[in-house]
Scaffold this motif. Structure first.
Motif, short mmCIF file in Angstrom:
data_model
loop_
_atom_site.label_atom_id
_atom_site.label_comp_id
_atom_site.label_asym_id
_atom_site.label_seq_id
_atom_site.Cartn_x
_atom_site.Cartn_y
_atom_site.Cartn_z
N LEU A 292 -23.12 -38.69 8.93
CA LEU A 292 -23.27 -37.87 10.14
C LEU A 292 -22.68 -36.48 10.01
O LEU A 292 -22.74 -35.69 10.95
CB LEU A 292 -22.62 -38.59 11.33
CG LEU A 292 -23.20 -39.96 11.70
CD1 LEU A 292 -22.55 -40.47 12.97
CD2 LEU A 292 -24.72 -39.91 11.84
N SER A 293 -22.12 -36.16 8.85
CA SER A 293 -21.53 -34.84 8.67
C SER A 293 -22.59 -33.75 8.63
O SER A 293 -22.32 -32.59 8.91
CB SER A 293 -20.71 -34.79 7.38
OG SER A 293 -21.54 -35.01 6.25
N ASN A 294 -23.81 -34.14 8.31
CA ASN A 294 -24.94 -33.20 8.26
C ASN A 294 -26.13 -33.82 8.96
O ASN A 294 -26.45 -34.99 8.72
CB ASN A 294 -25.31 -32.89 6.81
CG ASN A 294 -25.25 -31.40 6.51
OD1 ASN A 294 -24.62 -30.64 7.24
ND2 ASN A 294 -25.91 -30.99 5.47
N VAL A 295 -26.79 -33.07 9.82
CA VAL A 295 -27.97 -33.55 10.52
C VAL A 295 -29.18 -32.75 10.02
O VAL A 295 -29.22 -31.53 10.16
CB VAL A 295 -27.85 -33.38 12.05
CG1 VAL A 295 -29.09 -33.90 12.75
CG2 VAL A 295 -26.60 -34.10 12.55
N LYS A 296 -30.12 -33.45 9.42
CA LYS A 296 -31.34 -32.80 8.92
C LYS A 296 -32.49 -33.15 9.84
O LYS A 296 -32.80 -34.32 10.06
CB LYS A 296 -31.64 -33.26 7.49
CG LYS A 296 -30.57 -32.85 6.49
CD LYS A 296 -30.92 -33.30 5.07
CE LYS A 296 -29.85 -32.86 4.09
NZ LYS A 296 -30.15 -33.29 2.70
N ILE A 303 -41.27 -26.35 9.88
CA ILE A 303 -39.95 -26.11 10.44
C ILE A 303 -38.99 -27.23 10.06
O ILE A 303 -39.28 -28.40 10.30
CB ILE A 303 -39.99 -25.98 11.98
CG1 ILE A 303 -40.93 -24.87 12.41
CG2 ILE A 303 -38.60 -25.74 12.53
CD1 ILE A 303 -41.13 -24.79 13.91
N ALA A 304 -37.87 -26.86 9.49
CA ALA A 304 -36.82 -27.83 9.16
C ALA A 304 -35.47 -27.21 9.45
O ALA A 304 -35.27 -26.01 9.22
CB ALA A 304 -36.92 -28.26 7.70
N LEU A 305 -34.54 -28.00 9.98
CA LEU A 305 -33.21 -27.53 10.32
C LEU A 305 -32.17 -28.37 9.58
O LEU A 305 -32.34 -29.58 9.42
CB LEU A 305 -32.95 -27.63 11.82
CG LEU A 305 -33.90 -26.88 12.76
CD1 LEU A 305 -33.57 -27.20 14.21
CD2 LEU A 305 -33.82 -25.38 12.52
N ASN A 306 -31.10 -27.72 9.18
CA ASN A 306 -29.98 -28.42 8.55
C ASN A 306 -28.72 -27.98 9.29
O ASN A 306 -28.30 -26.82 9.18
CB ASN A 306 -29.91 -28.06 7.07
CG ASN A 306 -28.97 -28.97 6.32
OD1 ASN A 306 -28.20 -29.72 6.92
ND2 ASN A 306 -29.02 -28.92 5.00
N TYR A 312 -24.03 -29.74 15.77
CA TYR A 312 -25.05 -30.48 16.53
C TYR A 312 -24.46 -31.01 17.85
O TYR A 312 -25.15 -31.04 18.88
CB TYR A 312 -25.59 -31.63 15.68
CG TYR A 312 -26.73 -32.38 16.31
CD1 TYR A 312 -28.06 -31.97 16.10
CD2 TYR A 312 -26.52 -33.52 17.09
CE1 TYR A 312 -29.12 -32.66 16.67
CE2 TYR A 312 -27.58 -34.21 17.67
CZ TYR A 312 -28.87 -33.78 17.45
OH TYR A 312 -29.93 -34.46 18.02
N ALA A 313 -23.20 -31.42 17.80
CA ALA A 313 -22.57 -32.00 18.98
C ALA A 313 -21.93 -30.95 19.89
O ALA A 313 -21.47 -31.28 20.99
CB ALA A 313 -21.50 -33.01 18.55
N ASP A 314 -21.91 -29.68 19.48
CA ASP A 314 -21.28 -28.62 20.25
C ASP A 314 -22.31 -27.97 21.16
O ASP A 314 -23.21 -27.26 20.71
CB ASP A 314 -20.68 -27.58 19.29
CG ASP A 314 -19.83 -26.54 20.01
OD1 ASP A 314 -19.95 -26.41 21.25
OD2 ASP A 314 -19.04 -25.85 19.33
N ILE A 315 -22.18 -28.17 22.46
CA ILE A 315 -23.13 -27.66 23.44
C ILE A 315 -23.19 -26.14 23.44
O ILE A 315 -24.18 -25.53 23.87
CB ILE A 315 -22.78 -28.18 24.86
CG1 ILE A 315 -23.93 -27.91 25.85
CG2 ILE A 315 -21.49 -27.58 25.33
CD1 ILE A 315 -25.17 -28.67 25.57
N ASN A 316 -22.14 -25.49 22.94
CA ASN A 316 -22.12 -24.03 22.89
C ASN A 316 -22.88 -23.48 21.68
O ASN A 316 -23.09 -22.27 21.58
CB ASN A 316 -20.66 -23.53 22.85
CG ASN A 316 -19.92 -23.84 24.12
OD1 ASN A 316 -20.42 -23.59 25.21
ND2 ASN A 316 -18.72 -24.40 23.99
N LYS A 317 -23.23 -24.36 20.76
CA LYS A 317 -23.95 -23.91 19.56
C LYS A 317 -25.38 -24.45 19.47
O LYS A 317 -26.27 -23.79 18.95
CB LYS A 317 -23.17 -24.33 18.30
CG LYS A 317 -21.81 -23.67 18.17
CD LYS A 317 -21.10 -24.12 16.91
CE LYS A 317 -19.74 -23.44 16.78
NZ LYS A 317 -19.01 -23.90 15.56
#
Length: 341
Positions: A292-296, A303-306, A312-317
């Motif tokens: 879970l340290s990286n969400v792909k 389109i792909a996100l890393n 991922y868990a930070d609502i401000n980001k």
């Protein structure tokens, strides 16, 4: 399974097992453990011991030569060269009678860990590389590519190996095994696990945690193909439950993550996991944190996100926004700078 981190190499030897030869080329000398050679062997050991596909195993009661002679070495009744020749000879005989096993170098290593001594058997398959060949005729230079076969590379990942420990009653495992590309004959026998080693794999907390996460992802993709919001909610709920609990019961999990008005969905989810022999297991927190340290995220072929797990868990980001029609928007927030490439 013990997480082995402290490795001290004692001695090592290498043998050549070439399908084009009538017999194996067996080394009579230990490798000279120069700094470069030591580092090369250590890098392979560390890489395999961190591999998520490494599994625990017990030797079968009827011992193969590898089981018998490895214990003789670990008990001090045989030297490493003698053991390694027995192991290399056994593997070469299997290669002669089993079609499709690639030629290799067999690297046999004795090393100590924080949990005691081990013997490593690493089957290093040959790889094809290319070099140039220069011909000069009548002052004309003709340069062509020529393939060469080499067995050792610090970048090549080992596909098959075993780490054997002294056998004692009541221990959690006898050996650790990596068998990526298993080969099974018409009788269902695996040449590496069954014929050479003579062992049975066993599942541990990491295996169950990994299998569960992979199965949930497959089930989610199949059942929520065009319902991105439901898929995201289920994925996030599963991650939360895994983080917050030491033990998982799939019946309790299904009650928590699937809505009460979807009994058929809940029933299908449970049945799918049951069909893959998962009902209760203990969460391997170290594997979970790593996973879970990286969400792909792959939105489409374009389109792909890393994203790090923290971002991922930070609502401000980063934020998932429900559009109300089953689709979602993924919002990356407060970007002050970005780079391409």
């Amino acid at each position: 399974m013990d997480k082995i981190r402290d490795i001290q190499i004692n001695e090592a030897v290498i043998h050549v097992l070439d399908n084009n030869s009538d017999e194996p080329i067996l080394n009579n000398y230990m490798l000279d453990l120069t700094e470069e050679v030591y580092k090369f062997i250590l890098s392979h050991l560390e890489r395999v011991l961190k591999d998520d596909n490494l599994k625990c195993a017990f030797f079968k009661e009827k011992g193969t030569p590898v089981k018998i002679y490895s214990q003789e070495y670990l008990d001090g009744r045989m030297d490493l060269n003698s053991f390694s020749k027995e192991a290399a000879g056994e593997l070469f005989e299997i290669m002669e009678t089993t079609e499709g096993i690639p030629s290799c170098d067999l690297l046999v290593v004795s090393f100590n860990t924080e949990y005691g001594p081990m013997i490593g058997l690493l089957k290093i398959d040959y790889i094809k590389q290319y070099t140039h060949k220069v011909n000069i005729t009548d002052n004309n230079v003709d340069i062509r590519l020529q393939s060469i076969i080499t067995g050792l590379s610090d970048k090549k990942k080992v596909q098959k190996c075993a780490f054997i420990r002294p056998i004692h009653a009541g221990q959690d495992y006898d050996l650790l095994v990596l068998d990526k590309k298993p080969m099974v004959d018409e009788d269902g026998a695996n040449y590496f696990l069954d014929t050479l080693l003579g062992c049975n794999l066993i599942n541990n907390d990491r295996d169950y945690t990994r299998a569960f996460m992979a199965l949930v992802e497959v089930w989610t993709r199949s059942n929520f193909k065009e319902e991105a919001f439901k898929a995201e909610k289920l994925r996030s709920s599963v991650k939360r439950v895994l983080r917050d609990n030491e033990d998982i019961d799939i019946y309790e999990l299904a009650e928590e993550i699937i809505l009460p008005n979807e009994p058929e969905v809940k029933k299908d989810f449970i049945a799918y996991l049951q069909a893959h022999n998962i009902e209760r297991f203990k969460v391997d927190k170290e594997y979970l944190d790593k996973k879970l340290s990286n969400v792909k995220i792959k939105v489409s072929s374009a389109i792909a996100l890393n994203i790090t797990g923290d971002a991922y868990a930070d609502i401000n980001k980063f934020e998932i926004v429900n559009n109300g029609d089953g689709s979602i928007n993924m919002v990356i927030k407060h970007i002050e700078n970005y780079v391409e490439g």
